[in-house]
Write a protein that holds these residues in place. Structure first.
Motif, PDB file in Angstrom:
ATOM      1  N   VAL A 145      40.052   4.998  54.742  1.00  0.00           N
ATOM      2  CA  VAL A 145      40.003   3.129  55.117  1.00  0.00           C
ATOM      3  C   VAL A 145      40.043   2.265  54.330  1.00  0.00           C
ATOM      4  CG1 VAL A 145      39.612   1.403  57.038  1.00  0.00           C
ATOM      5  CG2 VAL A 145      39.531   3.181  57.804  1.00  0.00           C
ATOM      6  N   ARG A 152      43.080   3.418  51.939  1.00  0.00           N
ATOM      7  CA  ARG A 152      44.259   3.400  52.689  1.00  0.00           C
ATOM      8  C   ARG A 152      44.954   2.035  52.647  1.00  0.00           C
ATOM      9  NH1 ARG A 152      47.908   6.378  55.407  1.00  0.00           N
ATOM     10  NH2 ARG A 152      49.110   5.229  57.128  1.00  0.00           N
ATOM     11  N   TYR A 153      43.861   1.337  53.318  1.00  0.00           N
ATOM     12  CA  TYR A 153      44.361   0.187  53.017  1.00  0.00           C
ATOM     13  C   TYR A 153      44.318  -1.007  52.150  1.00  0.00           C
ATOM     14  CZ  TYR A 153      45.131   1.080  58.330  1.00  0.00           C
ATOM     15  OH  TYR A 153      45.268   2.242  59.673  1.00  0.00           O
ATOM     16  N   SER A 193      42.925  -3.834  49.937  1.00  0.00           N
ATOM     17  CA  SER A 193      43.922  -5.582  50.121  1.00  0.00           C
ATOM     18  C   SER A 193      43.873  -5.864  51.399  1.00  0.00           C
ATOM     19  CB  SER A 193      43.776  -6.274  48.822  1.00  0.00           C
ATOM     20  OG  SER A 193      45.873  -6.103  49.074  1.00  0.00           O
ATOM     21  N   ALA A 194      45.022  -4.879  52.291  1.00  0.00           N
ATOM     22  CA  ALA A 194      45.166  -5.358  53.644  1.00  0.00           C
ATOM     23  C   ALA A 194      44.442  -5.490  54.301  1.00  0.00           C
ATOM     24  CB  ALA A 194      46.130  -4.256  53.805  1.00  0.00           C
ATOM     25  N   LEU A 231      44.638  -8.495  56.548  1.00  0.00           N
ATOM     26  CA  LEU A 231      45.295  -8.334  57.444  1.00  0.00           C
ATOM     27  C   LEU A 231      44.667  -7.936  59.116  1.00  0.00           C
ATOM     28  CD1 LEU A 231      48.729  -7.202  55.343  1.00  0.00           C
ATOM     29  CD2 LEU A 231      48.154  -9.787  55.931  1.00  0.00           C
ATOM     30  N   HIS A 232      43.313  -7.704  59.206  1.00  0.00           N
ATOM     31  CA  HIS A 232      43.074  -6.235  59.963  1.00  0.00           C
ATOM     32  C   HIS A 232      41.757  -7.118  60.411  1.00  0.00           C
ATOM     33  CE1 HIS A 232      46.301  -3.606  60.063  1.00  0.00           C
ATOM     34  NE2 HIS A 232      47.393  -4.504  58.532  1.00  0.00           N
ATOM     35  N   MET A 240      39.627  -4.628  62.803  1.00  0.00           N
ATOM     36  CA  MET A 240      39.857  -3.412  61.320  1.00  0.00           C
ATOM     37  C   MET A 240      38.315  -3.958  60.595  1.00  0.00           C
ATOM     38  SD  MET A 240      41.674  -1.221  58.723  1.00  0.00           S
ATOM     39  CE  MET A 240      43.361  -1.154  59.964  1.00  0.00           C
TER      40      MET A 240
END
Lengths: 113, 190
Positions: free
Chosen positions: B132, B135-136, B138-139, B142-143, B146
């Motif tokens: 996770v 894949r994500y 620093s994004a 935004l979640h 999550m």
């Protein structure tokens, strides 16, 4: 700039698939370990590598279920946004239950020892 | 300064793979928790991102090395069945030695019986965390949901790895896994 756009459009489906499948895998591992402890003949059947005993089969089944559920969920949820909160809570509940299921005093209590 | 082959492998399992895994989980937990208080995602250079990914890949690799070496190398030595008539000592058949005395049986009945399973949870969770976070990146800022779930999993992974590691160390103190060739590390007998 490109990274910001990518981040903003990144869906949560693949993370949800990874998180829920890890909860499922842990729970299945814990549930099978719990059943194997209560029913010794079943536990012996899980000894796919005799020196390690039932742990070899229990952990193998747990890992196979984890990876299989990950593949299926990722296939279904990839590039989609899903109800992350409820999926995440379900995964955490499964994880905590799996820790409890293999806690020996709890196992003894469930088996009336 | 000597060590037996089995003791050396047990140390590698616990003090190298296991300890690195727990330390890496703790580091990850600190970074994740710190990110909750960041007003905006930290900007990382490509080199920094590359090093971060190496760290995230190394985390589950050490975890898998710890559980697999534990389950398939050390644990068989621990649970080996003594031949009839064997005099049990603290170093020849650990499982049976611990169970032979009510004062030490708990190390197996509670300690090992719990440890042998919870360690797998930590590794499965760590593999998911690495995936996770790679894949994500620093994004994940935004979640928020999550990130909360990821921090919760990281906390449980750290605690279960810690339980497995601490129980393993204590069990190995009560009934060490020993045997095999003696490895002479330095010098000789005086």
């Amino acid at each position: 700039m490109t990274e910001q756009k990518t981040s903003a459009t990144l869906t949560n489906g693949s993370a949800a698939a990874a998180i829920l499948s890890s909860g499922i895998g842990c729970f299945v591992l814990g549930a099978i370990a719990h059943i194997a402890d209560a029913h010794k003949p079943f536990g012996k059947q899980l000894s796919i590598y005799m020196p390690t005993g039932p742990l070899s089969g229990i952990s193998t089944v747990g890992i196979v279920v984890w990876l299989a559920s990950w593949v299926v969920l990722a296939w279904r949820w990839n590039n989609k946004n899903v109800a992350f909160k409820s999926i995440g809570i379900a995964a955490i509940v499964l994880l905590l239950l799996s820790v409890l299921l293999v806690f020996p005093p709890f196992e003894d209590m469930m088996q009336g020892k | 300064m000597d060590i037996t082959y089995r003791a050396l492998i047990t140390e590698l399992h616990g003090m190298l793979f296991g300890a690195f895994f727990i330390l890496a989980l703790f580091g990850l937990l600190v970074l994740l928790y710190r990110s909750v208080f960041e007003t905006q995602p930290a900007v990382v250079t490509p080199r920094g991102r590359y090093l971060e990914q190496i760290y995230l890949i190394g985390l589950p690799v050490f975890g898998w090395l710890a559980v697999l070496s534990g389950a398939y190398i050390v644990y068989p030595w621990y649970r080996a069945v003594p031949p009839a008539g064997t005099v049990l000592t603290s170093t020849n058949f650990p499982r049976y030695f611990l169970l032979s005395n009510a004062a030490t049986a708990g190390w197996h009945n509670i300690g090992m019986e719990w440890k042998e399973y919870v360690a797998w949870y930590a590794v499965i969770a760590a593999t998911m965390l690495a995936y996770v976070l790679i894949r994500y990146g620093s994004a994940i800022h935004l979640h928020a949901e999550m990130r909360t779930i990821v921090i919760t999993f990281a906390t449980v992974a750290f605690l279960t790895a810690g339980i497995a590691g601490a129980l393993g160390a204590l069990i190995n103190k009560a009934a060490p896994v020993e045997g095999g060739n003696i490895i002479h590390m330095t010098g000789g007998a005086k």
